[in-house]
Design a protein around this motif. Structure first.
Motif, short mmCIF file in Angstrom:
data_model
loop_
_atom_site.label_atom_id
_atom_site.label_comp_id
_atom_site.label_asym_id
_atom_site.label_seq_id
_atom_site.Cartn_x
_atom_site.Cartn_y
_atom_site.Cartn_z
N SER A 152 1.05 -1.34 0.12
CA SER A 152 -0.14 0.09 -0.04
C SER A 152 0.83 1.39 -0.06
CB SER A 152 -0.99 -0.07 1.23
OG SER A 152 -1.91 -1.10 1.28
N ILE A 153 1.82 1.22 0.86
CA ILE A 153 2.68 2.26 0.55
C ILE A 153 3.49 2.66 -0.65
CG2 ILE A 153 5.03 3.40 1.96
CD1 ILE A 153 3.87 1.92 4.37
N GLY A 154 3.83 1.25 -0.89
CA GLY A 154 4.67 1.39 -2.38
C GLY A 154 3.69 1.75 -3.48
N MET A 155 2.32 1.86 -3.41
CA MET A 155 1.68 2.42 -4.53
C MET A 155 1.50 3.91 -4.42
SD MET A 155 0.38 -0.13 -6.10
CE MET A 155 -1.16 0.24 -6.92
N ILE A 156 1.58 4.39 -3.26
CA ILE A 156 1.65 5.85 -2.86
C ILE A 156 2.99 6.39 -3.80
CG2 ILE A 156 1.92 7.86 -1.55
CD1 ILE A 156 0.45 6.30 0.67
N LEU A 246 -3.58 -3.21 17.59
CA LEU A 246 -2.51 -3.18 16.73
C LEU A 246 -2.87 -3.56 15.27
CD1 LEU A 246 0.85 -4.17 18.79
CD2 LEU A 246 -0.08 -1.76 18.06
N PHE A 247 -3.77 -4.70 15.29
CA PHE A 247 -4.27 -5.18 14.22
C PHE A 247 -5.07 -4.29 13.50
CE2 PHE A 247 -7.88 -7.51 12.06
CZ PHE A 247 -7.02 -8.14 11.10
N PHE A 248 -6.11 -3.65 14.17
CA PHE A 248 -7.03 -2.45 13.60
C PHE A 248 -6.37 -1.38 13.07
CE2 PHE A 248 -10.33 -5.26 15.49
CZ PHE A 248 -11.17 -5.29 14.31
N TRP A 249 -5.08 -1.17 14.13
CA TRP A 249 -4.35 -0.03 13.40
C TRP A 249 -3.67 -0.16 12.08
CZ3 TRP A 249 -3.98 5.11 14.34
CH2 TRP A 249 -2.69 5.61 13.93
N LEU A 250 -3.06 -1.31 12.15
CA LEU A 250 -2.44 -1.40 10.80
C LEU A 250 -3.37 -1.59 9.34
CD1 LEU A 250 0.32 -4.24 11.21
CD2 LEU A 250 0.66 -1.83 10.80
N SER A 254 -3.20 0.77 6.20
CA SER A 254 -3.15 0.22 4.83
C SER A 254 -4.48 0.87 4.08
CB SER A 254 -3.18 -1.20 4.90
OG SER A 254 -4.60 -1.73 5.49
N VAL A 255 -5.41 1.04 4.56
CA VAL A 255 -6.84 1.46 4.08
C VAL A 255 -6.66 2.87 3.67
CG1 VAL A 255 -9.08 2.21 4.39
CG2 VAL A 255 -8.39 -0.05 5.13
N ILE A 256 -6.01 3.80 4.60
CA ILE A 256 -5.68 5.23 4.31
C ILE A 256 -4.69 5.32 3.13
CG2 ILE A 256 -4.60 7.24 5.20
CD1 ILE A 256 -7.35 6.78 6.04
N ALA A 257 -3.66 4.35 3.14
CA ALA A 257 -2.55 4.54 2.16
C ALA A 257 -3.32 4.11 0.86
CB ALA A 257 -1.46 3.53 2.56
N ILE A 258 -3.76 3.27 0.87
CA ILE A 258 -4.68 2.81 -0.48
C ILE A 258 -5.52 3.87 -1.10
CG2 ILE A 258 -6.38 1.16 -1.54
CD1 ILE A 258 -3.59 -0.07 -1.79
N TYR A 259 -6.44 4.28 -0.24
CA TYR A 259 -7.23 5.39 -0.72
C TYR A 259 -6.24 6.62 -1.13
CZ TYR A 259 -10.68 9.06 -0.11
OH TYR A 259 -11.60 10.01 -0.62
N PHE A 260 -5.39 7.22 -0.27
CA PHE A 260 -4.68 8.30 -1.05
C PHE A 260 -3.79 7.94 -2.19
CE2 PHE A 260 -0.82 10.72 -0.68
CZ PHE A 260 -1.11 12.13 -0.63
N ALA A 261 -3.42 6.71 -2.35
CA ALA A 261 -2.79 6.52 -3.59
C ALA A 261 -3.75 6.52 -4.74
CB ALA A 261 -2.21 5.15 -3.62
N ARG A 262 -5.03 5.87 -4.40
CA ARG A 262 -6.09 5.94 -5.54
C ARG A 262 -6.45 7.17 -5.85
NH1 ARG A 262 -11.15 5.76 -4.82
NH2 ARG A 262 -12.89 5.25 -6.27
N TRP A 263 -6.69 8.07 -4.75
CA TRP A 263 -7.21 9.22 -4.95
C TRP A 263 -6.29 10.19 -5.96
CZ3 TRP A 263 -5.13 13.92 -2.61
CH2 TRP A 263 -5.96 15.41 -2.91
N ILE A 264 -4.87 10.06 -5.79
CA ILE A 264 -3.88 10.82 -6.50
C ILE A 264 -3.90 10.31 -8.02
CG2 ILE A 264 -1.46 11.18 -6.85
CD1 ILE A 264 -0.97 11.16 -3.76
#
Length: 271
Positions: A152-156, A246-250, A254-264
């Protein structure tokens, strides 16, 4: 859905033929086998968190971000540089089909790579007659989950880069930042700014590598000292609910990272 699967298959085939994936997969498998065999052949343990699991965890903390960042970073940037992105978008698919297809294909390729390495490591443990099935299952499951975060971070990085070279360079720099420089920087900031424990833990939570480490150790170990200062503080606050937090935090990360990358990506004009 069929269009996403089609792009995923294409991305998966490209990923498994990628020299980065091949070379690092072989390196990970060799290291995992070597350290698991040597660690399991000794009777000493690292508290209740056995030496083999601790060694494999450290290897995973290095290899998964490196592969995840670089694989995710190349996914879109490489197609954009080569012109195939424009060609694919001229077909009856939209940017959402393409984006999620690339994401799922990269995750699948890296998951198979890491699973193969852990399977070889399990073989090394089995040769010594050691029984660590539970530890390997936990490591495998948390590693698969961590792969999603790293890709997910890599997609950004991929949607922000203009070509493959810049994408890979940025991915390596991000890997160094998350795995090597983050601890040193956090220690320096804590010393210079005299940060409170709450501030240190807050900064730790924004490093997915540290969160992955704390989550895995907290599940596998009953000795909380191996969690480190940040992990101990989190355990005091959340107690037995710490792994769930920690599970829900990750998941949220990842959801925020994917959403941000998709938005851009959707905002970019490829024509």
């Amino acid at each position: 859905m069929k269009k996403i699967l089609l792009i995923s298959k294409m991305s998966f085939r490209e990923s498994i033929r990628n020299k980065w994936v091949i070379n690092f997969s072989i390196g990970f498998a060799l290291l995992a086998f070597l350290f698991s065999y040597v660690g399991s052949s000794e009777t000493a343990t690292f508290s209740s968190f056995d030496r083999t699991s601790a060694t494999l965890l450290n290897i995973l903390m290095l290899f998964i971000p490196l592969l995840g960042f670089t694989l995710g970073a190349q996914s879109i940037a490489g197609d954009r540089e080569g012109g195939s992105l424009l060609y694919l978008l001229s077909q009856p698919i939209n940017k959402n089909h393409y984006f999620f297809g690339k994401f799922f294909g990269s995750v699948l390729a890296l998951s198979i790579s890491i699973t193969s390495g852990l399977a070889i490591a399990a073989l090394g443990v089995a040769l010594t007659g050691s029984d660590k099935v539970f530890s390997f299952i936990i490591l495998w499951l948390t590693a698969l989950f961590f792969i999603v975060v790293c890709v997910s971070i890599g997609m950004i990085l991929s949607v922000l880069a203009t070509n493959r070279g810049r994408a890979i360079g940025t991915a390596i720099f991000a890997w160094l930042g998350f795995t090597v420089l983050s601890d040193l920087g956090l220690m320096a900031m804590a010393q210079v700014l005299r940060l409170r424990s709450e501030a240190i833990v807050g900064l730790t939570l924004f490093n997915p590598v540290e969160v992955f480490k704390i989550l895995t150790i907290r599940v596998l170990s009953s000795n909380l000292e191996v969690l480190g200062m940040g992990g101990l503080y989190l355990d005091i606050v959340f107690g037995s609910l710490l792994p769930l937090f920690l599970f829900f935090w990750l998941c949220f990360f990842s959801v925020i990272a994917i959403y941000f990358a998709r938005w851009i990506f959707l905002l970019q004009d490829e024509y």
